[in-house]
Design a protein around this motif. Sequence first.
Motif, PDB file in Angstrom:
ATOM      1  N   GLU A 121       1.024  -6.571   2.654  1.00  0.00           N
ATOM      2  CA  GLU A 121       1.853  -7.113   3.459  1.00  0.00           C
ATOM      3  C   GLU A 121       2.906  -5.927   3.799  1.00  0.00           C
ATOM      4  N   MET A 122       2.821  -4.814   3.228  1.00  0.00           N
ATOM      5  CA  MET A 122       3.993  -3.662   3.544  1.00  0.00           C
ATOM      6  C   MET A 122       3.187  -2.526   2.994  1.00  0.00           C
ATOM      7  N   VAL A 123       3.638  -1.443   3.705  1.00  0.00           N
ATOM      8  CA  VAL A 123       3.269   0.116   3.506  1.00  0.00           C
ATOM      9  C   VAL A 123       4.649   0.820   3.102  1.00  0.00           C
ATOM     10  N   VAL A 124       4.421   1.432   2.058  1.00  0.00           N
ATOM     11  CA  VAL A 124       5.444   2.062   1.373  1.00  0.00           C
ATOM     12  C   VAL A 124       4.985   3.986   1.618  1.00  0.00           C
ATOM     13  N   VAL A 125       6.083   4.650   2.316  1.00  0.00           N
ATOM     14  CA  VAL A 125       5.604   5.974   2.596  1.00  0.00           C
ATOM     15  C   VAL A 125       6.556   6.765   1.778  1.00  0.00           C
ATOM     16  N   ASN A 126       5.966   7.945   1.355  1.00  0.00           N
ATOM     17  CA  ASN A 126       6.564   8.524   0.055  1.00  0.00           C
ATOM     18  C   ASN A 126       7.872   9.720   0.732  1.00  0.00           C
ATOM     19  N   ASP A 127       7.803   9.749   1.921  1.00  0.00           N
ATOM     20  CA  ASP A 127       8.856  10.458   2.696  1.00  0.00           C
ATOM     21  C   ASP A 127       9.850   9.447   3.730  1.00  0.00           C
ATOM     22  N   GLU A 128      10.697  10.309   4.032  1.00  0.00           N
ATOM     23  CA  GLU A 128      11.658   9.373   5.026  1.00  0.00           C
ATOM     24  C   GLU A 128      11.143   9.776   6.292  1.00  0.00           C
ATOM     25  N   LEU A 129      11.096   8.514   7.089  1.00  0.00           N
ATOM     26  CA  LEU A 129      10.211   8.575   8.453  1.00  0.00           C
ATOM     27  C   LEU A 129      11.407   8.580   9.701  1.00  0.00           C
ATOM     28  N   SER A 130      11.006   8.975  10.704  1.00  0.00           N
ATOM     29  CA  SER A 130      11.770   8.537  11.732  1.00  0.00           C
ATOM     30  C   SER A 130      11.502   7.396  12.352  1.00  0.00           C
TER      31      SER A 130
ATOM     32  N   LEU B 222       0.837  -1.107  -0.093  1.00  0.00           N
ATOM     33  CA  LEU B 222      -0.126  -0.010  -0.037  1.00  0.00           C
ATOM     34  C   LEU B 222       0.809   1.330   0.037  1.00  0.00           C
ATOM     35  N   LEU B 223       0.625   2.023  -0.718  1.00  0.00           N
ATOM     36  CA  LEU B 223       1.287   3.569  -1.066  1.00  0.00           C
ATOM     37  C   LEU B 223       0.611   4.578  -0.301  1.00  0.00           C
ATOM     38  N   VAL B 224       1.384   5.183   0.468  1.00  0.00           N
ATOM     39  CA  VAL B 224       0.693   6.326   1.192  1.00  0.00           C
ATOM     40  C   VAL B 224       1.852   7.695   1.330  1.00  0.00           C
ATOM     41  N   GLY B 225       1.104   8.793   1.199  1.00  0.00           N
ATOM     42  CA  GLY B 225       2.127  10.003   0.838  1.00  0.00           C
ATOM     43  C   GLY B 225       1.215  11.090   1.784  1.00  0.00           C
ATOM     44  N   LEU B 226       2.249  12.266   2.054  1.00  0.00           N
ATOM     45  CA  LEU B 226       1.560  13.435   2.744  1.00  0.00           C
ATOM     46  C   LEU B 226       1.789  14.422   1.813  1.00  0.00           C
ATOM     47  N   ASP B 227       0.497  15.022   1.357  1.00  0.00           N
ATOM     48  CA  ASP B 227       0.464  16.114   0.548  1.00  0.00           C
ATOM     49  C   ASP B 227       0.560  17.391   1.333  1.00  0.00           C
ATOM     50  N   GLN B 228       1.760  17.950   1.106  1.00  0.00           N
ATOM     51  CA  GLN B 228       2.139  19.450   2.054  1.00  0.00           C
ATOM     52  C   GLN B 228       2.084  20.653   1.155  1.00  0.00           C
ATOM     53  N   GLY B 229       1.242  20.264   0.111  1.00  0.00           N
ATOM     54  CA  GLY B 229       1.084  21.378  -0.846  1.00  0.00           C
ATOM     55  C   GLY B 229       2.012  21.643  -2.049  1.00  0.00           C
ATOM     56  N   VAL B 230       3.055  20.729  -2.264  1.00  0.00           N
ATOM     57  CA  VAL B 230       3.985  21.010  -3.185  1.00  0.00           C
ATOM     58  C   VAL B 230       3.621  20.576  -4.406  1.00  0.00           C
ATOM     59  N   SER B 231       4.070  21.347  -5.543  1.00  0.00           N
ATOM     60  CA  SER B 231       3.621  21.336  -6.898  1.00  0.00           C
ATOM     61  C   SER B 231       3.793  19.794  -7.436  1.00  0.00           C
ATOM     62  N   GLN B 232       4.524  19.166  -7.052  1.00  0.00           N
ATOM     63  CA  GLN B 232       4.678  17.975  -8.060  1.00  0.00           C
ATOM     64  C   GLN B 232       4.553  16.751  -6.902  1.00  0.00           C
ATOM     65  N   PHE B 233       3.571  16.787  -6.005  1.00  0.00           N
ATOM     66  CA  PHE B 233       3.205  15.732  -5.000  1.00  0.00           C
ATOM     67  C   PHE B 233       2.744  14.588  -5.986  1.00  0.00           C
ATOM     68  N   ASP B 234       1.658  14.864  -6.887  1.00  0.00           N
ATOM     69  CA  ASP B 234       0.963  13.855  -7.573  1.00  0.00           C
ATOM     70  C   ASP B 234       2.098  13.003  -8.450  1.00  0.00           C
ATOM     71  N   TYR B 235       3.072  13.614  -8.902  1.00  0.00           N
ATOM     72  CA  TYR B 235       4.245  13.041  -9.783  1.00  0.00           C
ATOM     73  C   TYR B 235       4.917  12.192  -8.801  1.00  0.00           C
ATOM     74  N   GLN B 236       5.140  12.577  -7.722  1.00  0.00           N
ATOM     75  CA  GLN B 236       5.961  12.080  -6.739  1.00  0.00           C
ATOM     76  C   GLN B 236       5.264  10.584  -6.312  1.00  0.00           C
ATOM     77  N   MET B 237       4.038  10.802  -6.140  1.00  0.00           N
ATOM     78  CA  MET B 237       3.323   9.276  -5.964  1.00  0.00           C
ATOM     79  C   MET B 237       3.302   8.580  -7.078  1.00  0.00           C
ATOM     80  N   GLU B 238       3.374   9.086  -8.427  1.00  0.00           N
ATOM     81  CA  GLU B 238       3.308   8.096  -9.465  1.00  0.00           C
ATOM     82  C   GLU B 238       4.734   7.579  -9.635  1.00  0.00           C
ATOM     83  N   GLU B 239       5.733   8.395  -9.128  1.00  0.00           N
ATOM     84  CA  GLU B 239       7.212   7.637  -9.220  1.00  0.00           C
ATOM     85  C   GLU B 239       7.230   6.976  -8.045  1.00  0.00           C
ATOM     86  N   LEU B 240       6.658   6.898  -7.135  1.00  0.00           N
ATOM     87  CA  LEU B 240       6.737   6.017  -5.905  1.00  0.00           C
ATOM     88  C   LEU B 240       6.158   4.555  -6.392  1.00  0.00           C
TER      89      LEU B 240
END
Length: 427
Positions: free
Chosen positions: A77-86, A13-31
């Motif tokens: 079986e796994m979750v992939v997050v679009n950013d680096e997590l702590s 499952l892919l998950v991402g946090l949209d913080q208003g960056v213009s390229q967010f949709d593209y980053q999720m596609e790339e993920l």
Amino acid sequence: MHENDDTPQVPVLLVGLDQGVSQFDYQMEELANLAQANQMQVVGTLTQKLDRPVAATYFGKGKVDELRVAVEANEAEMVVVNDELSPSQIRNLENVTGVRIIDRTALILDIFASRAKTRLAKLQVEMAQLQYQLPRLRTSLNIRLDQQTGGGGGSFTTRGSGETKLETSRRLVEHQIAGIKKEIAEIDMDDQNRRKHRDELLMPTVALVGYTNAGKSTIMNQLVERFGANQSKTVFQADMLFATLETSVRKIFLPENQTILLSDTVGFVSKLPHQLVAAFRATLAEAAQADLLLQIVDFSDPNYQAMMDTTKHTLAEIGVKDIPMVTIYNKADRLENVQYPEAAGDGIVLSAQDATSIDYLVEVLQQKLFADLKTYQLLVPFDQGQVVAKLNEDAIVLATEYEPDGTLLQVRLRSEQLPRYAKYLFE
């Protein structure tokens, strides 16, 4: 964009946090493309709009609950997050979802690890992985500490034992990193010596840079097959992300006896982990020391402008600046109503699969690299035949005559070549 094999694909499952960056949709596609490149099957995507991440769980409470439900519903079986997590964010999300959580950095590191072939590439990836893991050692050890101390608070001795294990683990990883850095430095020294030797040849150097899977290796192979010193020395190419992590250097004999050195470098991707950028500095040194950069762009990708921005940012990060660059808008054959090959501002629109496009590229290389050619007459004594041989190899020899005092040559030289032969100038 991924390899075709029979390896079972992990449902993620892919998950991402949209913080208003213009390229967010593209980053999720790339993920999603990155996940596929790592033998994963994307079974769902979740996003949330937030100004800033939540410290404990990255996502808001409602979205975390929704994530837990989505994991069960999609049998992920796994979750992939679009950013680096702590480390704590990973641990808390794993506690809620019951499945493994990996972030974008870990995903890219995994892909690099599977692609690395040479000793240097393997060392660079291993170092980046260790640097990524170092601050995360505390997580697993703290879990053991919590289990040791239990609900009653535990003893000072028990806590000290756990802390000693943590420090021991940290020292072990830091020692491994130091050892790898030393080995990379030794390999880099050999590479520097090779580059120094190539510099002495006074051949112009061209480095292919750009996004992964944009066609760098394809263009290099087309040039090697048609103009290479050894047509069989092509490089690996495939329609997948990060097909090659190694820098390859080939000698190319352009028409009119013009010789260049062409290097292919590792591809870029948005949010390329800083650990990898640092680790691959030695590999990317070819680009930093080139006379000309060819930025290869997948013109058929609607996000090509974002890819160019990523290339610009990454080149700046590795210290590449003030080097002339020609942008190659590749894969024009995949677009309708696009003429190629043709000029496009400071760049070229072409298809790496098209012979006419490669001819056009060669003409551009000649114009950019040999524009300062001037004609000189040189008189070389007969006892210095090696100089004549060198001129025939490195320069454009227009005429050769034999005079009583030596060999008289009419040659075309670049400005940086002239000092080597200045003493033979004949008026």
